[in-house]
Motif scaffolding. Structure first.
Motif, short mmCIF file in Angstrom:
data_model
loop_
_atom_site.label_atom_id
_atom_site.label_comp_id
_atom_site.label_asym_id
_atom_site.label_seq_id
_atom_site.Cartn_x
_atom_site.Cartn_y
_atom_site.Cartn_z
N MET A 117 33.82 8.49 -59.31
CA MET A 117 35.23 8.16 -59.05
C MET A 117 36.11 9.30 -59.57
O MET A 117 35.94 9.76 -60.70
N ALA A 118 37.02 9.77 -58.76
CA ALA A 118 37.89 10.88 -59.17
C ALA A 118 38.80 10.46 -60.31
O ALA A 118 39.31 9.35 -60.33
N ARG A 119 38.96 11.36 -61.27
CA ARG A 119 39.86 11.13 -62.39
C ARG A 119 41.18 11.82 -62.07
O ARG A 119 41.27 13.04 -62.07
N ARG A 120 42.19 11.05 -61.80
CA ARG A 120 43.48 11.61 -61.41
C ARG A 120 44.40 11.64 -62.63
O ARG A 120 44.65 10.62 -63.26
N THR A 121 44.88 12.81 -62.95
CA THR A 121 45.65 13.05 -64.16
C THR A 121 47.12 13.23 -63.85
O THR A 121 47.49 14.02 -62.99
N PHE A 122 47.95 12.50 -64.58
CA PHE A 122 49.39 12.68 -64.51
C PHE A 122 49.80 13.60 -65.65
O PHE A 122 49.46 13.36 -66.81
N PHE A 123 50.54 14.67 -65.35
CA PHE A 123 51.00 15.60 -66.36
C PHE A 123 52.48 15.34 -66.66
O PHE A 123 53.32 15.37 -65.76
N SER A 124 52.76 15.10 -67.93
CA SER A 124 54.13 14.85 -68.38
C SER A 124 54.60 16.05 -69.21
O SER A 124 53.90 16.49 -70.12
N PHE A 125 55.80 16.59 -68.90
CA PHE A 125 56.25 17.78 -69.60
C PHE A 125 57.75 17.96 -69.41
O PHE A 125 58.37 17.32 -68.57
N HIS A 126 58.31 18.88 -70.19
CA HIS A 126 59.73 19.24 -70.10
C HIS A 126 59.86 20.31 -69.04
O HIS A 126 59.50 21.48 -69.25
N TYR A 127 60.40 19.93 -67.89
CA TYR A 127 60.38 20.81 -66.73
C TYR A 127 61.13 22.12 -66.98
O TYR A 127 60.58 23.21 -66.77
N GLN A 128 62.37 22.05 -67.40
CA GLN A 128 63.18 23.25 -67.50
C GLN A 128 62.62 24.25 -68.50
O GLN A 128 62.64 25.46 -68.27
N GLU A 129 62.10 23.77 -69.59
CA GLU A 129 61.63 24.64 -70.66
C GLU A 129 60.22 25.19 -70.42
O GLU A 129 59.94 26.35 -70.73
N ASP A 130 59.34 24.35 -69.85
CA ASP A 130 57.92 24.67 -69.91
C ASP A 130 57.20 24.72 -68.57
O ASP A 130 55.97 24.81 -68.55
N VAL A 131 57.92 24.68 -67.46
CA VAL A 131 57.22 24.55 -66.19
C VAL A 131 56.24 25.70 -65.93
O VAL A 131 55.14 25.48 -65.40
N TRP A 132 56.59 26.92 -66.33
CA TRP A 132 55.69 28.05 -66.10
C TRP A 132 54.40 27.86 -66.88
O TRP A 132 53.29 28.04 -66.36
N ARG A 133 54.54 27.52 -68.18
CA ARG A 133 53.35 27.28 -69.00
C ARG A 133 52.52 26.13 -68.42
O ARG A 133 51.29 26.18 -68.39
N CYS A 134 53.21 25.09 -67.99
CA CYS A 134 52.51 23.90 -67.50
C CYS A 134 51.72 24.18 -66.24
O CYS A 134 50.61 23.67 -66.07
N TRP A 135 52.27 24.97 -65.34
CA TRP A 135 51.54 25.30 -64.12
C TRP A 135 50.25 26.04 -64.46
O TRP A 135 49.19 25.78 -63.87
N ASN A 136 50.32 26.96 -65.43
CA ASN A 136 49.13 27.71 -65.82
C ASN A 136 48.09 26.81 -66.47
O ASN A 136 46.89 26.91 -66.18
N VAL A 137 48.54 25.89 -67.32
CA VAL A 137 47.61 24.97 -67.97
C VAL A 137 47.02 24.02 -66.93
O VAL A 137 45.81 23.77 -66.92
#
Length: 202
Positions: free
Chosen positions: A1-21
């Motif tokens: 069964m696929a494990r679907r992950t929801f990512f929660s983050f501060h968009y304005q501050e961290d979106v670049w870092r979050c995309w890489n992670v």
């Protein structure tokens, strides 16, 4: 069964870092990601009002079983990150924090390690009811964006037994992405909900 992950983050501050992670964490066909919204859609929902944005975020959690909070310097204090955390508990998602301060942003700058967002949201017992609480001004107060009682049977961890707030971090793991070089492994919980992040290994 696929494990679907929801990512929660501060968009304005961290979106670049979050995309890489996100691109490092979602590496196989049994790991899929939710929660990476187009910024314009998020902003449009905010303009429609709080209830519209809450609906937008709840819908984003549909079909997920794990919520990964990508924590930067200011993430813990963000209202809508806290709402995503609360709705994740209500949905029964597994929860963990991944610190991303060690990931460079688009200006090649490292961040500052922030407070664990799961330290800032918790549960307590009041008059026989289990309620959410959050930290504001350095003190625990009743959580305002979801005020209904939570049945103990709906929790995947031990329910609180007193009016002392138990932070969610007591039940959830925290993982430093850069220190662990982004290496991880998801493991299912025996007899539990699919996608529970029990261990992360180098």
């Amino acid at each position: 069964m696929a494990r679907r992950t929801f990512f929660s983050f501060h968009y304005q501050e961290d979106v670049w870092r979050c995309w890489n992670v996100r691109n490092c964490l979602v590496v196989s066909k049994d790991q899929e990601a939710q929660g990476f919204f187009d910024g314009s859609v998020f902003e449009a929902s905010k303009k429609e009002g709080d209830e519209a944005l809450k609906t937008f975020l709840r819908n984003g959690l549909n079909n997920t079983s794990v919520t990964c909070v990508l924590a930067g310097h200011y993430t813990a204090g963000r209202r809508w990150v806290r709402y995503e955390i609360v709705r994740s508990v209500l949905k029964g998602n597994g929860l963990l924090t991944v610190d991303i301060h060690g990931v460079r942003n688009n200006d090649k700058q490292l961040g500052v390690k922030g407070t664990n967002p799961l330290d800032q949201v918790g549960l307590y017992l009041a008059n026989g009811k289990i309620l959410f609480a959050e930290v504001k001004g350095g003190k625990w107060v009743r959580y305002e964006d979801y005020t209904l009682a939570i049945p103990a049977a709906d929790l995947w961890f031990d329910a609180p037994t007193s009016d002392t707030v138990v932070p969610l971090s007591k039940h959830c793991m925290r993982y430093d992405f850069a220190a662990r070089q982004g290496q991880h492994r998801w493991l299912d919980r025996n007899g539990g909900r699919p996608g529970w992040p029990l261990e992360m290994h180098s």
